[in-house]
Design a protein around this motif. Structure first.
Motif: not given
Length: 383
Positions: A47-53
């Protein structure tokens, strides 16, 4: 109550002690986290916490508990995630206020406006420093692991490259340059409501402690209370600043205490790493105080500490795997953030925390050193 964060053990265990039914989503699922919760879920490793989803993924995880929560409490990394589509109260400050204070460059502008003491911050890492040394650090990340000091232009260029190499998602605009100030690292823990702010403890910070880590500026724990002469002044500065910033609930301010007085380093608009030591030293339950702050209630006054308390974080010198026998031996000490059987701690990553109390700082430090050495011996001889 549901707590979401990268590491939530201290928050959920505080909530459990206060009598709340706790649930959590975090990155570690430590054994003591699980023991304090009705149910837990682990954040996806990718998980990339800064991603849109990211918010959509977290919302799906929250709904999968199939529980009607009283409220959601965001922890580190999730303070401004948009969860407003959910039907439960979010016990956090206004996202706009959080975003401002988490950006250390924007915060420095506010501190200048309020004429509060802080190290000089440059507008860009490409500026030419007035003098060396300087500190290069992420604008919006804490923990100190990526912080680098530079004493000349060559070291400055090398520090920027090193941080960008270690965190590929960053650009130069994600970094900041700050005057390097010598002094003692300290913090103030506060509880804030709309029209009142109360400082509940002043804490010494353990930063880059050699018997815990090889990283020069890594956060390694706390001792409560801070025994320096500027404690009262730091409380006054902190109460004024938090009132101006409009933050709510449990918040903290980091200082560097120089020979001329304290200077503000950063503001944490959430529960802090000092939570364990503040609670052990004062008897205040910070989770309950946080919840009640959103009901308009604060502690009546600054509470005198009852004892000295310490927490230290042991970092791995090399990659290690924690097996059942190692866990059993480590549990003979007073430990927290207890990893699961089979947990792999990579080099320079946290392994476990040690907690201690005593009559004074000296007693606590001696006990923390003793127990840390015992645990390191167990880790490296048996793992």
């Amino acid at each position: 109550m549901l707590v979401i964060g990268f590491s939530t053990r201290n928050i959920v265990c505080s909530g459990s002690r206060a009598g709340y039914n706790m649930y959590t989503i975090d990155a570690f699922s430590d054994q003591d986290t699980i023991d304090c919760c009705i149910a837990t879920k682990e954040l996806p490793h990718e998980l990339d916490i800064r991603s849109k989803d990211a918010a959509e993924i977290i919302i799906d995880m929250i709904r999968s508990f199939d529980v009607d929560f009283d409220a959601i409490v965001p922890g580190s990394g999730f303070e401004v995630m948009d969860l407003t589509s959910l039907p439960w109260a979010i016990l956090a400050s206004d996202p706009k206020n959080i975003q401002m204070v988490q950006d250390k460059l924007a915060l420095s502008h506010k501190l200048s406006e309020l004429e509060l003491p802080h190290p000089h911050v440059y507008e860009s890492v490409d500026d030419e420093p007035d003098k060396f040394p300087v500190m290069i650090k992420p604008r919006k990340a804490g923990g100190g692991i990526l912080n680098r000091m530079a004493c000349n232009e060559q070291q400055l260029s090398r520090a920027v490259r090193d941080i960008l190499k270690n965190e590929p998602s960053f650009t130069r605009n994600d970094l900041m340059m700050q005057e390097f100030t010598l002094g003692e690292p300290a913090s103030v823990s506060l509880i804030a409501i709309k029209d009142k702010v109360v400082a509940v403890a002043v804490n010494e910070q353990l930063i880059g402690t050699p018997w815990l880590t090889r990283m020069e500026f890594a956060y390694c724990g706390n001792i409560t209370p801070y025994e320096g002469k500027y404690a009262e002044e730091m409380c006054k500065i902190s109460e004024k600043l938090i009132s101006e910033l409009g933050l709510l609930g449990s918040v903290g301010i980091d200082f560097i205490v120089t020979k001329d007085g304290p200077e503000i380093i950063e503001v944490n608009p959430r529960f802090q790493g000092s939570m364990d030591t503040v609670e052990m030293a004062t008897g205040i339950n910070l989770f309950d105080a946080h919840v009640k702050a959103f009901q308009g209630k604060t502690p009546q006054k600054y509470r005198k500490v009852q004892r000295s308390a310490g927490r230290c974080i042991i970092y791995a010198d090399k990659e290690i795997r924690i097996d059942a026998h190692v866990l059993k031996e480590m549990r003979k000490q007073r430990v927290a953030d207890i990893p699961q059987h089979g947990y792999v701690a990579f080099k320079d990553k946290p392994v476990i925390s040690v907690l201690q109390t005593g009559m004074n700082r000296s007693d606590v430090i001696d006990s923390l050193k003793r127990d840390s050495e015992n645990i390191k011996r167990i880790i490296y001889e048996m793992s």
